[in-house]
Scaffold this active site. Sequence first.
Site, PDB file in Angstrom:
ATOM      1  N   GLU A 265       0.808  -1.223   0.000  1.00  0.00           N
ATOM      2  CA  GLU A 265       0.000   0.000   0.000  1.00  0.00           C
ATOM      3  C   GLU A 265       0.840   1.271   0.000  1.00  0.00           C
ATOM      4  O   GLU A 265       1.563   1.551   0.958  1.00  0.00           O
ATOM      5  CB  GLU A 265      -0.934   0.015   1.217  1.00  0.00           C
ATOM      6  CG  GLU A 265      -1.848   1.227   1.263  1.00  0.00           C
ATOM      7  CD  GLU A 265      -2.898   1.156   2.365  1.00  0.00           C
ATOM      8  OE1 GLU A 265      -3.641   2.140   2.527  1.00  0.00           O
ATOM      9  OE2 GLU A 265      -2.973   0.123   3.064  1.00  0.00           O
ATOM     10  N   LYS A 281      -8.710  -0.881   1.156  1.00  0.00           N
ATOM     11  CA  LYS A 281      -9.774  -1.323   2.060  1.00  0.00           C
ATOM     12  C   LYS A 281     -10.605  -2.346   1.320  1.00  0.00           C
ATOM     13  O   LYS A 281     -11.116  -2.081   0.228  1.00  0.00           O
ATOM     14  CB  LYS A 281     -10.664  -0.156   2.507  1.00  0.00           C
ATOM     15  CG  LYS A 281     -10.195   0.501   3.779  1.00  0.00           C
ATOM     16  CD  LYS A 281     -10.560  -0.348   4.984  1.00  0.00           C
ATOM     17  CE  LYS A 281      -9.841   0.111   6.231  1.00  0.00           C
ATOM     18  NZ  LYS A 281      -8.702  -0.736   6.571  1.00  0.00           N
TER      19      LYS A 281
END
Length: 480
Positions: A265, A281
Amino acid sequence: MRVLAEEVAFVEPLRAFAGVCHLPGPVLLDSARVDPLLGRWSYVAADPFLLLTSKDGRIRLGDRSLTGDPFAVLQRLLRASPIETDPGLPPFQTGAVGYLAYDLCHHLERLPAPETDDLRFPDLMLGLYDTVAAFDLVERRAWVMSSGLPETSPEPRMHRRRARLDRLAGLIAGAAEPEAPSTAAAGPVGSGFDRPGYEAMVQQVVDYILAGDIFQANVSQRFTAVLPPGLTPFDLYRRLRAHNAAPFAAFMDFGEVVIASASPERFLRLDRGRVETRPIKGTRRRHADPAEDVAAAAELLASEKDRAENVMIVDLLRNDLSRVCREHSVLTPEICALHSFATVHHLVSTVTGELRQGADAVDLLRATFPGGSITGAPKIRAIEIIAELEPTRRGPYCGALAWLGFDGAMDSAITIRTFAIKGDAITFQAGGGIVADSDPAAEYEESLDKARALMSALAGSNDPTIPLNEVGAARRAFGP
């Protein structure tokens, strides 16, 4: 002044790192998953001319001790050593490299913290590197760059940058192929939660949401193991890299603390005023069977719950970026796109903006740290709830791994899928975002799915395939 740069023969970054790992503070920023957009560049550096560390406001700057705000100290250091960007060179053209721990949030807001801080990881650890080797993994090219800092007078600086460039280039050219990593197992693995305890924590978050306190909070469990004799942290990193190749992987050895990360990420990228963040997410476990794997990905894309989690964090990050970006410049060019990694599928969004005139990388960090994808919304209340429910300080977990260039550029990753090692103590954490309809049992399973590559690396296999039997054994160890 620009850096002095020379193109050199391309070698694999792991091999280049082996040529400098005996020096103080070696770091490898490793795009282990080659991708033209996110995984193009890898960097190797060592022997920083200054090391900045901070713990609870007590700062060490080389041999000096002081107190205060580590963000302010970092900002002064970078502003005191400016260089001019060379657009023909790789993005990172010397600067600071290291980690910013989650607990740096206490320098930004008045927030509670868990009482237990058993390993006392520094809140910040950054080396200032005047020489860097850069590797273009797409075009298979390499450069060594040298700024000549901390010298500022023209002649001494010219002499230093030439000598330091030649030294790093020679070490990389003479590097031998590293031996295969040890297969020694590190274990047993323990956790701060059993299954009932973790599920109870998730339910408490759901109760807070139903009471109207928050919309989402990201909670986690911490796993621990002991580094056995014969297994080096770099061996462990290479095993993790084999199991879970990631675009923002990194290995940082600062002596007192070692970071071995396979982060997927991006947190923040800053390039000539343009800002990008890519929150994750939404998660589903990968499957060895292709049909099951495709079905899991399709289920994730269709999940209203996971999309809602992602959109909440996108809104939070848009708000954070608006604090330091030009009015009306914050955009969302990509939302809830499917990205598949070795052990999990994720939903990833992209938020961009244009930095305000006069703001810099440290101002951007102040406005956004810690990342919304690993705190929750609203952020401050979510951090308060995390401090209440998690039994120990997070340390490096859910902070950031970053390089900050002397020219003002920056790239960083969220510190997830990461081993933090101090002495022979190994820790890593995994969790997830909790929303109103979260199922505690499913959230417990998701935390193990996210930890599976790290557990496999600890188990001692060099096989890059997903070792489902090892993860199953780990699940039995941590709960019914």
